[in-house]
Design an enzyme around this catalytic site. Structure first.
Site, PDB file in Angstrom:
ATOM      1  N   ASP A 294       0.856  -1.199   0.000  1.00 13.86           N
ATOM      2  CA  ASP A 294       0.000   0.000   0.000  1.00 13.86           C
ATOM      3  C   ASP A 294       0.890   1.247   0.000  1.00 13.86           C
ATOM      4  OD1 ASP A 294      -0.805   0.648   3.509  1.00 13.86           O
ATOM      5  OD2 ASP A 294       0.959  -0.334   2.637  1.00 13.86           O
TER       6      ASP A 294
ATOM      7  N   ASP B  58       6.839   1.229   1.879  1.00  9.33           N
ATOM      8  CA  ASP B  58       6.557   0.186   0.872  1.00  9.33           C
ATOM      9  C   ASP B  58       7.409   0.443  -0.367  1.00  9.33           C
ATOM     10  OD1 ASP B  58       3.882   1.040   2.286  1.00  9.33           O
ATOM     11  OD2 ASP B  58       3.520  -1.030   1.688  1.00  9.33           O
TER      12      ASP B  58
ATOM     13  N   PHE C 242      -0.908  -0.222  12.501  1.00  6.15           N
ATOM     14  CA  PHE C 242      -1.819   0.198  11.438  1.00  6.15           C
ATOM     15  C   PHE C 242      -2.275  -0.951  10.533  1.00  6.15           C
ATOM     16  CE2 PHE C 242      -3.777   3.131   8.567  1.00  6.15           C
ATOM     17  CZ  PHE C 242      -3.520   2.674   7.285  1.00  6.15           C
ATOM     18  N   ASN C 243      -1.359  -1.727   9.958  1.00  2.00           N
ATOM     19  CA  ASN C 243      -1.737  -2.755   8.976  1.00  2.00           C
ATOM     20  C   ASN C 243      -2.751  -3.745   9.555  1.00  2.00           C
ATOM     21  OD1 ASN C 243      -0.114  -1.699   6.996  1.00  2.00           O
ATOM     22  ND2 ASN C 243       1.607  -3.088   7.390  1.00  2.00           N
TER      23      ASN C 243
ATOM     24  N   HIS D  24       9.800   0.405   8.107  1.00  2.00           N
ATOM     25  CA  HIS D  24       9.010  -0.785   8.413  1.00  2.00           C
ATOM     26  C   HIS D  24       9.071  -1.857   7.306  1.00  2.00           C
ATOM     27  CE1 HIS D  24       6.964   1.554  11.575  1.00  2.00           C
ATOM     28  NE2 HIS D  24       6.670   2.451  10.683  1.00  2.00           N
ATOM     29  N   ASP D  25       8.543  -1.504   6.141  1.00  2.00           N
ATOM     30  CA  ASP D  25       8.273  -2.533   5.124  1.00  2.00           C
ATOM     31  C   ASP D  25       9.526  -3.105   4.492  1.00  2.00           C
ATOM     32  OD1 ASP D  25       5.312  -0.722   4.062  1.00  2.00           O
ATOM     33  OD2 ASP D  25       5.599  -2.203   5.640  1.00  2.00           O
TER      34      ASP D  25
HETATM   35  O1  RIB Z   1       2.529   0.465  10.788  1.00  2.00           O
HETATM   36  C1  RIB Z   1       3.421   0.547   9.697  1.00  2.00           C
HETATM   37  C2  RIB Z   1       2.780   0.001   8.461  1.00  2.00           C
HETATM   38  O2  RIB Z   1       1.623   0.762   8.135  1.00  2.00           O
HETATM   39  C3  RIB Z   1       3.692   0.113   7.220  1.00  2.00           C
HETATM   40  O3  RIB Z   1       3.412  -0.937   6.341  1.00  2.00           O
HETATM   41  C4  RIB Z   1       3.283   1.413   6.612  1.00  2.00           C
HETATM   42  O4  RIB Z   1       3.526   1.455   5.187  1.00  2.00           O
HETATM   43  C5  RIB Z   1       1.809   1.403   6.880  1.00  2.00           C
HETATM   44  O5  RIB Z   1       1.197   0.623   5.855  1.00  2.00           O
HETATM   45 CA    CA Z   2       2.792  -0.448   4.044  1.00  2.00          CA
END
Ligand code: RIB
Ligand code: CA
Length: 317
Positions: free
Chosen positions: A11, A16, A169-170, A243-244
């Site tokens: 996303d 990402d 979040f994800n 993160h990703d």
């Molecule tokens: O919490 C971090 C995640 O949420 C990452 O994947 C960021 O791109 C958002 O999607």
């Molecule tokens: Ca992401």
């Protein structure tokens, strides 16, 4: 070692985008079968456009990019423009990409690709809400056994949540999808906030990327310059967590990370803790171990390899 056959589900989102650029720079490790996009950081119309823009920037306009679910399985969409900006990839100018959007729906693509593949052969790398993956497994449960492993970014243990006090979040965006994926029975390697918050885009690390001085490194620095302001203010940290990129980096060099086989369960009922990931790190419950929970990383080694792979874009420009 032959390259892993991979579907990247994302996303974009600046982090990402870095994960995609790292994968596109590493053909000896990752054979990208396709990139599927999902509503998450920003609506689907933008995440699919952003994924295609990144393919253009990487000069991989022949990459197969698909649009998937535009909302969670059962809930209203939740987005994160406050973190990623209104385009989702603030920090670079948006443009109409040359990389085409394939007509097949991402969920159909995932199902068809898994069905046609040998058993235990395809690596799924989701870095957004798990809606597309869960929808594919619901559509045809028989395809699950064709998944070799799922290397995902999502969840949190000691770090607490980044969208609510208890949810990352994800997972928060589509907890029901996460519950389906975490209980699918295939090997899962999960990168939660506990480990992603160890790979911060410090000024020194950004300087090393800036010094590469190629069009891709320039785009990465532009995106990260924007992306790090939210986390730096929120956590008073020096830089933002990439993160990703942890998921793709794991496919390049597992030895950078340490994990523990744990039970991870997802809260899907409570309004207060919706999307919380309960990580049974000390195995105090009798729940089955279903996830390799990554909890440690060699951050310097991570960035050394990231810089090395991004430098390849200077050779190919
Ligand atoms: O919490 C971090 C995640 O949420 C990452 O994947 C960021 O791109 C958002 O999607
Ligand atoms: Ca992401």
């Amino acid at each position: 070692m032959t390259a892993a056959k991979v579907i990247l589900d994302c996303d974009p989102g600046q982090d990402d985008a870095v994960a995609l650029l790292l994968a596109l720079a590493s053909p000896e490790d990752i054979d990208i079968l396709g990139i599927t996009t999902v509503a998450g950081n920003v609506p689907l119309g933008l995440t699919q456009r952003n994924a295609r823009m990144i393919c253009d920037i990487a000069k991989h306009v022949d990459t197969a990019v698909y649009a998937g679910c535009d909302r969670p399985l059962f809930r209203e969409p939740t987005t994160a423009e406050h973190v990623h900006g209104e385009t989702g990839v603030n920090g670079i100018d948006v443009f109409e990409p040359e990389t085409p959007l394939r007509e097949t729906h991402a969920v159909d693509y995932i199902v068809e690709t898994l069905r046609a593949a040998e058993k235990d052969s395809i690596t799924l790398v989701p870095t957004g809400p798990l809606t597309n993956i869960a929808a594919a497994f619901q559509r045809d449960p028989g395809v699950v056994e064709h998944v070799r492993r799922i290397v995902l970014m999502g969840g949190a243990m000691r770090e607490g949540g980044n969208y609510t006090p208890s949810a990352e979040f994800n997972i928060y965006v589509d907890p029901e999808a996460a519950d389906i994926v975490f209980n699918c029975g295939r090997p899962i390697i999960a990168f939660g906030l506990d480990v992603t918050h160890q790979v911060l885009t410090t000024r020194e690390r950004l300087a090393a990327i800036t010094a590469l001085n190629n069009p891709v490194s320039e785009a990465v620095v532009g995106m990260l310059d924007f992306f790090d302001r939210f986390d730096a203010e929120k956590y008073s940290s020096e830089g933002a967590p990439l993160h990703d990129a942890c998921t793709v980096m794991y496919l390049l060099r597992e030895s950078l990370f340490e994990s523990r086989h744990c039970n991870v369960a997802v809260e899907t009922q409570s309004e207060l803790t919706l999307g919380h990931t309960t990580v049974d790190f000390w195995h105090v419950s009798q729940r089955p171990r279903n996830v390799q929970w990554v909890h440690k990383v060699d951050a310097d080694g991570f960035y050394q390899l990231l810089v090395e792979r991004l430098s390849r874009y200077g050779d190919s420009q």
